[in-house]
Design an enzyme around this catalytic site. Structure first.
Site, PDB file in Angstrom:
ATOM      1  N   GLY A   1     104.828  29.789 119.854  1.00  0.00           N
ATOM      2  CA  GLY A   1     104.089  29.117 120.921  1.00  0.00           C
ATOM      3  C   GLY A   1     104.006  27.616 120.736  1.00  0.00           C
ATOM      4  O   GLY A   1     104.079  26.850 121.704  1.00  0.00           O
ATOM      5  N   ASP A   2     103.879  27.170 119.496  1.00  0.00           N
ATOM      6  CA  ASP A   2     103.851  25.739 119.205  1.00  0.00           C
ATOM      7  C   ASP A   2     105.139  25.075 119.679  1.00  0.00           C
ATOM      8  O   ASP A   2     105.117  24.016 120.317  1.00  0.00           O
ATOM      9  CB  ASP A   2     103.646  25.526 117.704  1.00  0.00           C
ATOM     10  CG  ASP A   2     103.698  24.068 117.305  1.00  0.00           C
ATOM     11  OD1 ASP A   2     102.900  23.271 117.828  1.00  0.00           O
ATOM     12  OD2 ASP A   2     104.545  23.720 116.456  1.00  0.00           O
ATOM     13  N   ALA A   3     106.263  25.701 119.390  1.00  0.00           N
ATOM     14  CA  ALA A   3     107.561  25.135 119.790  1.00  0.00           C
ATOM     15  C   ALA A   3     107.722  25.144 121.310  1.00  0.00           C
ATOM     16  O   ALA A   3     108.178  24.161 121.896  1.00  0.00           O
ATOM     17  CB  ALA A   3     108.686  25.915 119.121  1.00  0.00           C
TER      18      ALA A   3
END
Length: 141
Positions: free
Chosen positions: A27-29
């Site tokens: 999700g961060d990416a």
């Protein structure tokens, strides 16, 4: 499936079995790519350093924490489940520029984004991203 990485789809059961920090990793990416793409689309002539400075305003833990607090009431029961799993996950990482509560809320947002991306719920993900842009334009974070 391994030959078509952009179209991989995970079933909900497999994703529910994943460690929430693994979902947050994805999700961060995804969130970072969304922010960068949005900024480049709006500011095609902006210098890269300035794009980076603008991106930080979206991706820092404090901003992500404020975003998810404002969007939390709009989440479905399933989305709330993934957000809470991420928020409550115990991470060995210590936040550098945020307090622990902000960091955990940010991790919850990233977990939710990872879940939506891996299960290819892209319309919903796009809807959340539009809400984030609206919040940013209103000066909410």
């Amino acid at each position: 499936m391994e030959n078509d990485l952009f179209n991989m789809k995970w079933d909900d059961i497999s994703v529910k079995q994943m460690n929430p920090l693994t979902l947050a990793f994805v999700g961060d990416a995804v969130y970072e790519v969304f922010v960068r793409t949005y900024l480049v689309n709006r500011n095609r002539d902006m210098k890269v350093h300035n794009l980076h400075v603008e991106a930080i305003k979206f991706v820092k833990a404090h901003s992500q924490s404020e975003i998810i607090k404002k969007l939390e009431t709009q989440l479905s029961e399933e989305e709330l489940y993934f957000f809470k799993r991420g928020r409550n996950a115990k991470s060995a990482t210590v936040p550098k520029n945020a307090d622990v509560q902000e960091y955990r809320f940010a991790t919850g947002l990233e977990t939710l984004v990872g879940f939506l991306y891996l299960t290819r719920k892209l319309d919903r993900l796009n809807s959340l991203f539009k809400s984030i842009i609206t919040l940013k334009n209103q000066g909410e974070f």
